[in-house]
Design an enzyme around this catalytic site. Structure first.
Site, PDB file in Angstrom:
ATOM      1  N   GLY A  56       3.530   0.192   8.408  1.00 27.48           N
ATOM      2  CA  GLY A  56       4.177  -0.568   7.340  1.00 27.48           C
ATOM      3  C   GLY A  56       3.222  -1.154   6.318  1.00 27.48           C
ATOM      4  N   HIS A  57       1.918  -0.893   6.448  1.00 27.51           N
ATOM      5  CA  HIS A  57       0.925  -1.539   5.556  1.00 27.51           C
ATOM      6  C   HIS A  57      -0.137  -0.537   5.145  1.00 27.51           C
ATOM      7  CE1 HIS A  57      -2.051  -4.587   4.246  1.00 27.51           C
ATOM      8  NE2 HIS A  57      -0.996  -5.355   4.087  1.00 27.51           N
ATOM      9  N   PHE A  58      -0.029   0.253   4.305  1.00 24.76           N
ATOM     10  CA  PHE A  58       1.131   0.701   3.549  1.00 24.76           C
ATOM     11  C   PHE A  58       1.278   2.180   3.856  1.00 24.76           C
ATOM     12  CE2 PHE A  58      -0.976  -2.724   1.167  1.00 24.76           C
ATOM     13  CZ  PHE A  58       0.037  -3.656   1.126  1.00 24.76           C
TER      14      PHE A  58
END
EC number: 4.2.1.59
Length: 156
Positions: A56-58
């Site tokens: 999720g990052h990124f």
């Protein structure tokens, strides 16, 4: 590759897990390669694409969150304090982070990087430690901060 990265570890991840309460995926130190009691430690963290935070990052441009670089430095700082203890005290104490000051991020850390985490003691009084930490990749500073931590009795 730096000279430190090629050296045999003083402490591997199995030994680290005997000293720190952290466990994967939150254990962010793979090995200790240099150690001077009550003064300094150098630890390493291999950053791979398999790290859960990259989901999720990124997703399109994976970057290690800065707060996790600071956490890796804090874990290295805890190892410095723990390794500096008398062997009979190690199982009775835990290191708690009390504060972070002057945190700066210089460049992104991405999959494939190897973080070199260097922590030095600036002051120690009783159970309270003040330390500075610098994270590097290929000799370049990627993050730095000042830490304050306290050794406390472990709850049983």
């Amino acid at each position: 590759m730096s000279e430190t990265a090629e050296r045999k570890p003083i402490l591997d991840v199995v030994g680290i897990q005997k000293l720190l309460p952290h466990r994967p995926p939150f254990l962010l130190v793979d090995r200790v390669v240099e150690f001077e009691p009550n003064k300094r430690v150098v630890a390493l963290k291999g950053v791979t694409m398999n790290e859960p935070f990259f989901q999720g990052h990124f997703p399109a441009q994976p970057v290690m969150p800065g707060v996790l670089i600071l956490e890796a430095l804090a874990q290295a700082a805890a190892l410095l304090a723990t390794l500096s203890m008398k062997p009979e005290e190690v199982n009775d104490k835990i290191t708690y982070l009390m504060g972070i000051d002057a945190a700066r991020f210089r460049r992104p850390v991405v999959p494939g990087d190897r973080l070199e985490l260097e922590v030095e003691v600036t002051k120690q009084k009783g159970a309270v430690w003040k330390q500075t930490g610098v994270a590097r990749v290929d000799g370049q500073v990627v993050a730095e901060a000042e830490f304050m931590a306290m050794l406390a009795d472990r709850e049983r």
